[in-house]
Each structure stands twice: as C-alpha cells, then as structure tokens.
Design an enzyme around this catalytic site. Structure first.
Site, short mmCIF file in Angstrom:
data_model
loop_
_atom_site.label_atom_id
_atom_site.label_comp_id
_atom_site.label_asym_id
_atom_site.label_seq_id
_atom_site.Cartn_x
_atom_site.Cartn_y
_atom_site.Cartn_z
N ARG A 154 -10.19 -11.65 2.01
CA ARG A 154 -11.01 -12.74 1.47
C ARG A 154 -10.27 -14.08 1.55
NH1 ARG A 154 -11.48 -9.65 -4.09
NH2 ARG A 154 -11.42 -8.00 -2.51
N LYS A 157 0.83 -1.19 0.00
CA LYS A 157 0.00 0.00 0.00
C LYS A 157 0.88 1.26 0.00
CE LYS A 157 -3.75 -1.98 2.85
NZ LYS A 157 -4.88 -1.80 1.94
#
Length: 486
Positions: free
Chosen positions: A329, A255
C-alpha cells in the site's frame, strides 16, 4: 492426437456420427465412453489408441454444453494430455471444437485459443534437457472467425508474458531487470511510450513510499510508466496501477520462512497491468490507457525503513509506519497519487497481491473487487465473467466502512499503514485518499495470482490473473472510465 468433444450425456458431434469414414467408429467410442464413465462432464477424458492409421491416438474429452468456460476446460485438458504424449512421439494436437451442442461461436473460439496457449505453459530454469513439446496445436471449427482466434492468441500471449515475469527468480528479476523487460517488450508496439524513473527522479517527484520500501535493498527501486495513446482514442484516460514488490521479506517486520517462500510473486499485480496494456496495444484498441508500476524490493538492512517512521507520499500526504510488511500500500499510494496529479487520469484501477485477508475471505481462485463507482464495478465484473476470471465485489459504501475509518488514525501523520482487520477493507480505505476522488477500483489478487496446482488453463505458480479481465474491460469501452470510442 485428435480430440473429440463429448457433449452432455455422452452426446457425440454430428461430424463424427455422420461421417462416411470416421476416424473412429462412433459405436465403439460410445461403448468406451460408457465403460470409462465419461458422460461429457467438462474435463472428463477417455484415451483410445487407433492402431494402423493417423492419428495414432483419439482422446475424447468432455465439453458439456459447449459454453466458453466448458470449452476452456476441454481444450486445457486436451493440451495437457497432448504435451504428455509429446514425450512419447506425438507432435501435433488437433482439437475439434464443434460439439453436439452446435458449432463453436466467437466466444468459444477465443476461449479455445487462450487455453491452447496457456494450458501447456511451463517455466523452466534447469540444466536438464527440456522434455519434448508439441510442435503445433490446430483448432478446427466450422465457423471461421479469425478475429476471435487472434484476440485469444494475443490475450494468451500477454498472460504468458505476465507469468514469465512472475516466475523469474528474484535474484534475476530485480527492479532494474523488470523495468528493462517492460521497455524492451512494450517498445515494439505502436503508440506506446515507456518511461522509467530511477532513484534520483523518484526523490525529485516525492515518491516517499517507493523510496522507503526500496531503501533497504541493494537493488534500487524503479517506477515504470507505460502510456498507450492511439489516434482517435478520445479524452478518457484509464490508468492501471500495479504493485511491483519484486521480493518481500517483510522488512524489519520480517516474515516467517514459510511466509516468504512465494514472495517473488509479490509483483504479480504489476506484471498484470503491464501485460494488459501489452495486449490492448497489440490489438490496437481505441482506448487511451497507461500502466504505472512501482518496482521495489522490501529488504532488511541498516537503511531499511522502520516501524515508527513517517513517510511523505506524492502530493504531501503522510503515513506513520507501524508494520514494514504492509509495504504494498505504501508504493501503491505514490503511484495512485502520481496518476491523478500528473497523468490526467479519468479513472483508476489498481491490481495488487495486497492482503492475506482477501485470500482468507474468498479463497485462492476469486479476486476481491472494491470500487467507488457502480458502473466501473459492473464493467469489471462483467469483463471477469467473460474472461473466466471470477471476482467478488466487497463493500466500500459509507454505511459499511464508516466505523472503520478511525482505525487509520495516527497521532503523528495523516494515517497509519496497519489499521487492522478486516484487513482487505482497511487496506482499500488506506488507498482511497490517494485517488483524488476519481472513479477507482481496487483489485486484491492475493489468492488467485498464485496457484498451487494446475486447473483449467491455469498452471501451478504465477497465473497472470486479472490480465484478461482488464483486457475485456478495455475492449468493452471501459465502462465507468469515461467515454471511450468503440
């Protein structure tokens, strides 16, 4: 400090207007309200010093028509003002809840108790002395319903615990620390059994997603399974799954600095499901519920998982990794598969700060709800309305999503983990095969799990969003989750 609730159009409560010796003259108060433009709008506030008597300060706060939501706002404003006055000597806050609209009912009492606990919440880790705080908050109402107040107190306490977990700095709140906190708190409750799986057990159980995501960190992953099974709960078994990424660098798909700043809160879904179970057990609800939380830190190192890897999950389904920052996920997939394969779940609900797309679609105060079962969706939406936590149901029907399924295709695995936009929906579609066809709801709280400023009984930082929705849903009998007594 005494709080006087001001109703719509500046209406004052009868207990003040009709009093033989009111603490403040109603005519004087009405004039002050007019001078300050306080017409009873929820949250409107007028401060009135009262020289020479107790209380030394009367604060008139708008309560509108006295709905539970308006009571929550009124009490929150009052508590924040009380905490400010505590720095100047105030010790006790007295909040009168009966307004011009009538006596406070059970829902108003519960909302007031939650707000009294939560509006003044602060998390501090500082060497400086903490500022003085109120010693007590007293709620006054003509209707005695101690059960409603207790439910509000318990709910507020569990939300505060979730906030504590989210707020704790990531150099402290690693997977092992969070697992220990869960064992310590939940171990004090009746009919709760908490199990923690470490790396060896995770390998034996086939938790490839959890191990892959956590493999780049020096802090090894953990899986917490907390089961509440009270006598007479019946055969229905709700399993709550929460994303527990203790810090998210994005991994090799790293990020930006700005995108990483708030990533200690990426385990907010895990905190929410543990706190919901905490409250359900504390209240003795007649429902069988288990919370499953995979805790892992998504970090960079030579052992971090890579784009191009193929990961095998619990049950054997495989995922091609295309973006290591789509890690939530990956861990949820294992937990959902474990729930339906090993825990005999009859319904699944997962909570996760999963996608920025959900926040883009719905903003920072509304959660996205996906569900495969209408009764389950309706029950959670109704619970959210009662709890003061807004949700918006997103489309998951085949006519809406059939064209998106091809985006999950992979030439080397059952699916890929970064199928593209619309991001919140494709993330839900990625998770769905791991639910075993059970009634399932996916709650994406990427927006409301964090707050940039105080509002209502929410404070800046981690909010504990979804705890009260899940608790209300369990209290109502968990519609869509099977037959649950009570």
């Amino acid at each position: 400090m005494l709080v006087v609730p001001v109703g719509a159009r500046g209406a004052l409560p009868s207990w003040l207007v009709d009093a033989a010796d009111p603490v403040v003259d109603p005519g004087w108060l009405a004039g002050a309200l007019a001078d300050t433009g306080n017409g009873g709008r929820p949250g409107g506030i007028t401060n009135l010093p009262v020289p020479g008597r107790r209380p030394r300060s009367v604060v008139a706060v708008g309560i509108g028509d006295g709905t539970p939501a308006e009571v929550r706002t009124c009490v929150s404003i009052a508590v924040r003002r009380g905490q400010t006055l505590a720095e100047h000597g105030a010790t006790r806050l007295v909040v009168a809840l009966d307004s011009a609209a009538g006596p406070a009912g059970p829902e108003q009492l519960r909302a007031a108790a939650e707000a009294a606990v939560l509006a003044g919440y602060r998390f501090r880790d500082s060497s400086a002395p903490h500022p003085p705080r109120l010693a007590s908050v007293l709620l006054v109402a003509s209707t005695a319903d101690e059960g409603a107040v207790e439910r509000g107190r318990v709910a507020g306490g569990s939300v505060a615990w979730a906030r504590d977990l989210v707020a704790t700095p990531p150099n402290t709140a690693d997977p092992a620390w969070l697992a220990d906190r869960a064992v310590g708190r939940l171990g004090e409750l009746d009919h709760v059994r908490t199990t923690v799986l470490g790396p060896r057990q995770l390998r034996a159980g086939g938790f490839g997603g959890v191990l892959a995501v956590g493999g780049g960190s020096a802090s090894a992953p953990r899986l917490v399974v907390a089961a509440y099974d009270p006598p007479g709960a019946g055969t229905a078994h709700v399993v709550l799954v929460g994303k527990g990424i203790t810090f998210d660098t994005g991994g090799i798909s790293v990020k930006t600095t700005a995108g990483m700043r708030e990533m200690k809160t990426d385990m907010a879904g895990g905190a929410a499901v543990l706190a919901a179970l905490d409250a359900a057990a504390a209240l003795g609800l007649p429902v069988r519920v288990t919370a499953v939380v995979p805790f892992a830190e998504n970090h960079l190192s030579g052992s971090a998982y890579r784009p191009g890897d193929v990961v095998t999950h619990v049950g054997g389904r495989t995922t091609e990794v295309r973006n290591t920052d789509a890690e939530g996920r990956m861990v949820l997939a294992d937990a959902l598969a474990h729930a339906h394969r090993e825990l005999a779940a009859t319904a699944l609900v997962d909570v996760a700060t999963l996608t920025g797309a959900a926040k883009t679609a719905l903003g920072a105060r509304t959660g996205a709800l996906y569900a495969t079962d209408d009764a389950l969706a309706d029950g959670l939406l109704a619970a959210g309305r009662a709890a003061g936590e807004p949700w918006w149901r997103m489309p998951l029907a085949e006519e809406h999503v059939a064209h998106l399924r091809a985006q999950l295709d992979s030439p080397v695995a059952d699916a890929n983990n970064a199928p593209g936009n619309p991001g919140a929906t494709t993330a839900a579609l990625f998770l769905q095969p791991f639910t075993g066809g059970l009634p399932w709801a996916h709650l994406d709280v990427a927006g409301p799990a964090r707050a940039g400023a105080d509002h209502g009984d929410t404070v800046k930082g981690g909010t504990g969003f979804a705890v009260r929705t899940l608790l209300r849903w369990l209290e109502s009998g968990a519609p869509g989750g099977g037959t649950v007594p009570g």
